[in-house]
Design an enzyme around this catalytic site. Structure first.
Site, PDB file in Angstrom:
ATOM      1  N   LYS A  39       0.846  -1.258   0.173  1.00  0.00           N
ATOM      2  CA  LYS A  39      -0.029  -0.080   0.074  1.00  0.00           C
ATOM      3  C   LYS A  39       0.779   1.324  -0.192  1.00  0.00           C
ATOM      4  O   LYS A  39       1.797   1.465   0.838  1.00  0.00           O
ATOM      5  CB  LYS A  39      -0.980  -0.078   1.453  1.00  0.00           C
ATOM      6  CG  LYS A  39      -2.344   0.404   1.120  1.00  0.00           C
ATOM      7  CD  LYS A  39      -2.895   0.173   2.319  1.00  0.00           C
ATOM      8  CE  LYS A  39      -4.524   0.752   2.107  1.00  0.00           C
ATOM      9  NZ  LYS A  39      -5.315   0.640   3.406  1.00  0.00           N
TER      10      LYS A  39
HETATM   11  O1  G3P Z   1      -9.614   1.191   4.502  1.00  0.00           O
HETATM   12  C1  G3P Z   1      -9.223   2.848   4.909  1.00  0.00           C
HETATM   13  C2  G3P Z   1      -9.877   2.539   6.348  1.00  0.00           C
HETATM   14  O2  G3P Z   1      -9.148   1.832   7.479  1.00  0.00           O
HETATM   15  C3  G3P Z   1      -9.965   3.767   6.936  1.00  0.00           C
HETATM   16  O3  G3P Z   1     -11.152   3.841   7.548  1.00  0.00           O
HETATM   17  O4  G3P Z   1     -12.858   4.779   9.115  1.00  0.00           O
HETATM   18  O5  G3P Z   1     -10.515   5.248   9.586  1.00  0.00           O
HETATM   19  O6  G3P Z   1     -11.791   6.469   7.460  1.00  0.00           O
HETATM   20  P1  G3P Z   1     -11.570   5.240   8.384  1.00  0.00           P
END
Ligand code: G3P
Length: 214
Positions: free
Chosen positions: A83
């Protein structure tokens, strides 16, 4: 649409993998930090459980740092996908890694332009962040829809991983919009199969069956 798990919790990955519908896993430094375990050990364990792509993120900010970290990560298992953050240095790294046959997932995509650049650099996956766009009042669904149009019009091999998924509606809508993949936090996954009317229906059938058997 493929389902990835957006977690590094090995117990949860093992449990949900038994459903037979988990196609891969995504992690990021925050997700790894939450588990409080050694990065390499966790990624290797996850790669042994789930045969599909497992994203592990680089920390370095220069192209050189990203490329050298990526070469190490890619050796941890055959199904590691590196990534890379969506930056100028990241795009250069993706180009180099793509030429070496190392798979990449360009993360933190918030615009069509960012997605298109990542595709042109040779990214295998791009991760638009739906929930974080919601947070600032921007339509993440439109982004997924337009990225999918671009892939189809120009014939890119890149797959969209709808990320920052926060609720069931996100999963259902990105599926309708043609996202190749949705990466889902493990605590949201059970919402995919549950509905109160399903539970009530089972209860009613069992009650009627018990009365019939008397
Ligand atoms: O896949 C990306 C994710 O881990 C981020 O999610 O909820 O932190 O925006 P969030």
């Amino acid at each position: 649409m493929k389902f990835f798990l957006d977690t590094a919790n090995v117990a949860e990955i093992k449990r949900l993998n038994e459903l037979g519908v988990v196609d891969g896993v995504t992690t990021n430094p925050s997700i790894i930090f939450k588990e409080g375990r050694d990065f390499e050990e966790v990624i290797k364990e996850i790669c042994a459980i789930v045969p599909g792509p497992v994203s592990a993120e680089v920390i370095g900010l220069t192209t050189e740092e990203m490329v050298s970290e990526a070469r190490i990560l890619a050796k941890w298992a055959d199904n590691v996908v590196v990534k890379i953050p969506m930056t100028e240095a990241g795009l250069k790294a993706v180009r180099i890694l793509s030429a070496e046959g190392i798979e990449t997932n360009v993360t933190l995509i918030f615009t069509v332009a960012q997605g298109l650049l990542a595709m042109k650099a040779g990214a295998n996956f791009i991760s638009p962040f739906i929930g974080r766009l919601d947070d600032i009042g921007v339509d993440g669904y439109k982004l997924v829809e337009e990225l999918r149009q671009i892939i189809d019009i120009y014939g890119f091999d890149t797959e969209i991983i709808a990320a920052s998924i926060r609720n069931l509606e996100h999963v259902e809508t990105v599926a309708c919009l043609g996202s190749h993949i949705a990466t889902i936090p493990s605590n949201l996954f059970s919402k995919l199969w549950s509905h109160p009317l399903t539970d009530q229906g089972i209860e009613a059938f069992l009650k009627d069956w018990a009365a019939f058997k008397k």
